[in-house]
Write a protein that holds these residues in place. Sequence first.
Motif, PDB file in Angstrom:
ATOM      1  N   CYS A 150      55.743 -43.414  28.019  1.00 12.10           N
ATOM      2  CA  CYS A 150      57.126 -42.934  27.938  1.00 12.10           C
ATOM      3  C   CYS A 150      57.452 -42.369  26.552  1.00 12.10           C
ATOM      4  O   CYS A 150      58.584 -41.955  26.298  1.00 12.10           O
ATOM      5  CB  CYS A 150      58.103 -44.067  28.259  1.00 12.10           C
ATOM      6  N   GLY A 151      56.478 -42.395  25.644  1.00 13.21           N
ATOM      7  CA  GLY A 151      56.706 -41.870  24.301  1.00 13.21           C
ATOM      8  C   GLY A 151      57.429 -42.843  23.384  1.00 13.21           C
ATOM      9  O   GLY A 151      58.093 -42.443  22.433  1.00 13.21           O
ATOM     10  N   ILE A 152      57.305 -44.130  23.638  1.00 10.66           N
ATOM     11  CA  ILE A 152      57.971 -45.171  22.844  1.00 10.66           C
ATOM     12  C   ILE A 152      56.953 -45.792  21.899  1.00 10.66           C
ATOM     13  O   ILE A 152      55.892 -46.256  22.335  1.00 10.66           O
ATOM     14  CB  ILE A 152      58.590 -46.245  23.762  1.00 10.66           C
ATOM     15  N   THR A 153      57.271 -45.821  20.609  1.00  9.82           N
ATOM     16  CA  THR A 153      56.384 -46.431  19.611  1.00  9.82           C
ATOM     17  C   THR A 153      56.483 -47.952  19.695  1.00  9.82           C
ATOM     18  O   THR A 153      57.425 -48.495  20.295  1.00  9.82           O
ATOM     19  CB  THR A 153      56.764 -45.989  18.184  1.00  9.82           C
ATOM     20  N   ASN A 154      55.534 -48.651  19.059  1.00 13.72           N
ATOM     21  CA  ASN A 154      55.575 -50.123  19.047  1.00 13.72           C
ATOM     22  C   ASN A 154      56.836 -50.636  18.357  1.00 13.72           C
ATOM     23  O   ASN A 154      57.411 -51.635  18.777  1.00 13.72           O
ATOM     24  CB  ASN A 154      54.327 -50.702  18.387  1.00 13.72           C
ATOM     25  N   GLU A 155      57.274 -49.963  17.278  1.00 13.59           N
ATOM     26  CA  GLU A 155      58.504 -50.368  16.593  1.00 13.59           C
ATOM     27  C   GLU A 155      59.711 -50.202  17.522  1.00 13.59           C
ATOM     28  O   GLU A 155      60.559 -51.091  17.621  1.00 13.59           O
ATOM     29  CB  GLU A 155      58.718 -49.537  15.333  1.00 13.59           C
TER      30      GLU A 155
END
Length: 153
Positions: free
Chosen positions: A124-129
């Motif tokens: 979904c294009g979500i970073t770990n942060e």
Amino acid sequence: RSCHLSKSSKREGGVCKIFATYMPINEDLVSPNNLRRNLAILKKECNIVAQQMGVEELVDLEFIPINMESNKAEKILKDNMQALFEQLQPKTIPESWMCLRDILAQHVSTCITKPELQYEAQKCGITNEQLGEFCRLFTSFGSILDVQLIDPN
């Protein structure tokens, strides 16, 4: 409970307000002193859980007791909710977060491992942060429960 994101970076309170409802089964249990004491206990317990989950800044621990047997209960709830909506300026939740939430809602299992969640988030294009913020936000909504936010002690 009502939750919204605030547009301002300087928050004037939490984005979740808790409305405490009760049924006056026994007049002694809902006397003003007992009601205040019970609300203080409820506030303390909610604060502990919010701190454990790292969402204390999202929770407004101002409780509004509402007697559900009162013929005015519905109006009191409606008026308080309306005032809350007027006070808050909702911010758009990122679409990628909503997509991930939809994926989780359709997931076959009710539990998902962190690597599985990270994989879905990456798609979904979500970073770990951002994923950490996603988990805190949707946990505060009661939509998901990120058990790593809870202090094991």
